[in-house]
Write an enzyme that holds these catalytic residues in place. Structure first.
Site, mmCIF file in Angstrom:
data_model
loop_
_atom_site.group_PDB
_atom_site.id
_atom_site.type_symbol
_atom_site.label_atom_id
_atom_site.label_comp_id
_atom_site.label_asym_id
_atom_site.label_seq_id
_atom_site.Cartn_x
_atom_site.Cartn_y
_atom_site.Cartn_z
ATOM 1 N N GLU A 1 -47.178 -76.034 0.631
ATOM 2 C CA GLU A 1 -45.994 -77.096 0.669
ATOM 3 C C GLU A 1 -46.558 -78.486 0.423
ATOM 4 O O GLU A 1 -46.107 -79.434 1.337
ATOM 5 C CB GLU A 1 -45.398 -76.804 2.207
ATOM 6 C CG GLU A 1 -44.736 -75.721 2.265
ATOM 7 C CD GLU A 1 -44.020 -75.387 3.669
ATOM 8 O OE1 GLU A 1 -42.906 -74.983 3.948
ATOM 9 O OE2 GLU A 1 -44.811 -75.857 4.656
HETATM 10 C C1 TNX Z 1 -43.417 -72.523 6.150
HETATM 11 S S1 TNX Z 1 -45.387 -70.525 5.580
HETATM 12 C C2 TNX Z 1 -44.774 -72.928 6.481
HETATM 13 C C3 TNX Z 1 -45.307 -73.473 7.698
HETATM 14 C C4 TNX Z 1 -43.952 -73.526 8.628
HETATM 15 C C5 TNX Z 1 -43.274 -72.112 8.360
HETATM 16 C C6 TNX Z 1 -42.168 -71.962 9.449
HETATM 17 C C7 TNX Z 1 -46.049 -71.729 5.238
HETATM 18 C C8 TNX Z 1 -47.152 -71.117 4.399
HETATM 19 N N1 TNX Z 1 -45.849 -72.733 5.355
HETATM 20 O O1 TNX Z 1 -45.485 -74.860 7.633
HETATM 21 O O2 TNX Z 1 -44.422 -73.446 9.827
HETATM 22 O O3 TNX Z 1 -42.478 -72.399 7.207
HETATM 23 O O4 TNX Z 1 -41.608 -70.762 9.274
#
Ligand code: TNX
Length: 527
Positions: free
Chosen positions: A343
């Protein structure tokens, strides 16, 4: 008498008839009658063993029973000790652990390197019980199976009976080994912090279900959770906060070492994650020079994602990362270091891939194998790098080219998704995840084009934005973590109806352990 009430379960035991299960013959010394009923002993096995043949009769655990440790390997002696404690708690009997026990009925623990490394053979007959592992890990997993064949009362720490109360273990032969090497859960200790004691409990619950990886999310925007001696601001500043503005916390290096050692005793490898280059606000707030504008941002206690990133074009950023990886690698006996990589919304694709390429080199220079979320598949992966799949439908063609993949599809394995609309805890971005959705899938065919032998296994992430304490963690993790443990351990065939029965049979044990599990109304939980 044991009756085969569940056709699916008896089917998998094709090789053996459903045996009668008479009360065991008493030992010579006068004894109170066997009191512990085993209404459906094989239905309580979860994860399902690879093969099981019921035998005739049962082994009676009584005052003259001995535990024989046929090998003096310290980790086998530790399992012998766990077995002794379990029997004491279940029955009030204190039975000795010896190297041999001529004449006495015995529970014998041994290693046979010809068996699969994490596998075991459990042979229970009226005249003795033998548990042989391919390694000490196999003996430990065999003990977890044996535990599920003994009265759930053994889970209570207080010793229930003042007078010795023997119990029986049904005759059976089980030959078992895991389908996948990676059987994990992830706990996010960053969004909310969990104490060493809480994490140890979580490890115990994973080990009960034969899981062997604990991925710890040690940093994120909302908090930094591990002491780094060369970078003290990370804990004086970065660790102070968590989601919602409540006080955070961190593990000292000594506490982290203790946690890792505790996990290792239970054959759980800790996989530390420092998420970067994004999800780094806590680090950016601690050291201004990690920001391209040299201004440290304020601490962040919300739940937004994607807004933070290291200044990836600066050399000093890599000196910082080298310090972090060096210190954590030195504290971590396991071979893995998770660099995050998810992300990132404020860097160009070129900046991102250059960063990931470089951090993989740092991780490898400190002797560890890199793991990263599936976004890293756009970089030049080292041959050893492991990609952790999480976005159900994104970049699957790229993922299919990765050499080593852990499967954590958000819509099946994310323990932080709600069970249903009315679940108070948890999130919904990947959908609602009822238990059957966690259970009913095959890791070998999930990603089109990904060769089955590239799948290391399955991991269930638990992000903690909505989880204030370990009881909340348990509510979202159980029963889904147990369903995923079975997906990772057991043969590919799924039988939802049989699984429902075995899941329902966990209730007495989970209750004895005080697990705050979700009593899904579609499951007939046993009292
Ligand atoms: C996505 S899963 C994220 C996390 C969040 C999560 C909540 C991932 C690699 N990154 O930063 O906590 O969604 O479900």
């Amino acid at each position: 008498m044991f009756k085969c009430l569940v056709p699916g379960l008896c089917l998998f035991a094709l090789l053996g008839a459903c045996a009668k299960h008479p009360r065991a013959a008493g030992p010579t010394a006068p004894m109170p009658p066997a009191v512990t009923p085993h209404p459906l002993p094989f239905d309580a096995l979860l994860p399902l063993p690879a093969t099981l043949r019921p035998g005739a009769g049962a082994f009676a655990v009584g005052a003259d029973t001995r535990i024989i440790a046929a090998t003096q390997a310290p980790q086998v002696l530790e399992t012998a000790r766990l077995l002794e404690i379990y029997i004491r708690q279940a029955s009030g009997l204190t039975i000795p652990i010896t190297a041999d026990a001529a004449g006495s009925p015995a529970l014998r623990l041994a290693i046979d390197a010809a068996l699969p490394e994490e596998g075991y053979r459990l042979n229970v007959a009226p005249d003795g019980l033998s548990l042989t592992g391919g390694s000490a890990a196999g003996v430990f997993y065999g003990f977890q199976t044996l535990r599920q064949l003994m009265p759930a009362a053994g889970e209570y720490e207080a010793i229930l009976y003042r007078n010795p109360q023997p119990f029986t273990i049904p005759a059976v032969q089980i030959d078992d080994a895991p389908r996948y090497a990676w059987r994990g859960a992830m706990l996010d200790v960053s969004r909310h912090f969990f104490s060493v004691e809480d994490v140890k409990r979580f490890i115990d619950l994973l080990a009960l279900h034969k899981m062997n990886r604990l991925h710890l999310g040690l940093s994120n925007d909302q908090g930094w959770r591990i002491e780094i001696k060369s970078r003290p601001n990370l804990t004086t500043i970065g660790a102070a906060t968590e989601v919602g503005g409540t006080p955070g916390g961190f593990y000292t290096q000594e506490q982290y070492r203790d946690l890792v050692a505790y996990a290792a005793m239970r054959f759980v490898t800790v996989v530390p994650e420092i998420d970067m280059p994004g999800h780094t606000n806590a680090a950016l707030a601690s050291y201004a020079e990690l920001n391209c504008n040299d201004v440290a941002p304020a601490p962040f206690t919300g739940t937004a994602v994607g807004f933070s990133a290291f200044c990836v074009d600066r050399e000093s950023t890599y000196a910082f990362i080298d310090d972090i990886v060096r210190e954590i690698a030195a504290l971590t006996p396991g071979p893995y270091f998770h660099l995050g990589g998810d992300e990132v919304k404020t860097l160009t694709p070129a900046q991102y891939t250059t960063f990931v390429n470089r951090v993989q080199q740092i991780v490898s220079a400190h002797g560890k194998q890199a793991v990263g979320w599936d976004e890293i598949a756009t970089s030049d992966l080292l041959p050893t790098t492991i990609v952790q799949h999480w976005r159900p439908k994104t970049d699957l063609d790229r993922l299919a080219r990765a050499a080593h993949v852990i499967l954590s599809p958000g819509d099946r394995t994310y323990l932080d998704m709600k069970y249903h609309d009315g679940t108070l805890l948890g999130l919904t971005w990947a959908g609602l995840i009822p238990i059957r959705q966690s259970y009913d899938w095959d890791p070998a065919t999930l990603v089109p084009g990904l060769a089955a032998d590239r799948v290391l296994g399955v991991e269930a992430p638990l992000w903690s934005e909505t989880l204030g304490n370990i009881r909340d963690v348990e509510y979202l993790a159980f029963p889904r973590a147990a369903a995923l443990a079975e997906v990772a351990w057991s043969p590919a065939a799924r039988d939802w109806e049989a699984f429902r029965v075995r899941l329902g049979a966990q209730a007495p044990r989970w209750t004895a352990l005080g697990i705050n599990f979700y009593r899904d109304p579609s499951i007939d939980w046993r009292p």
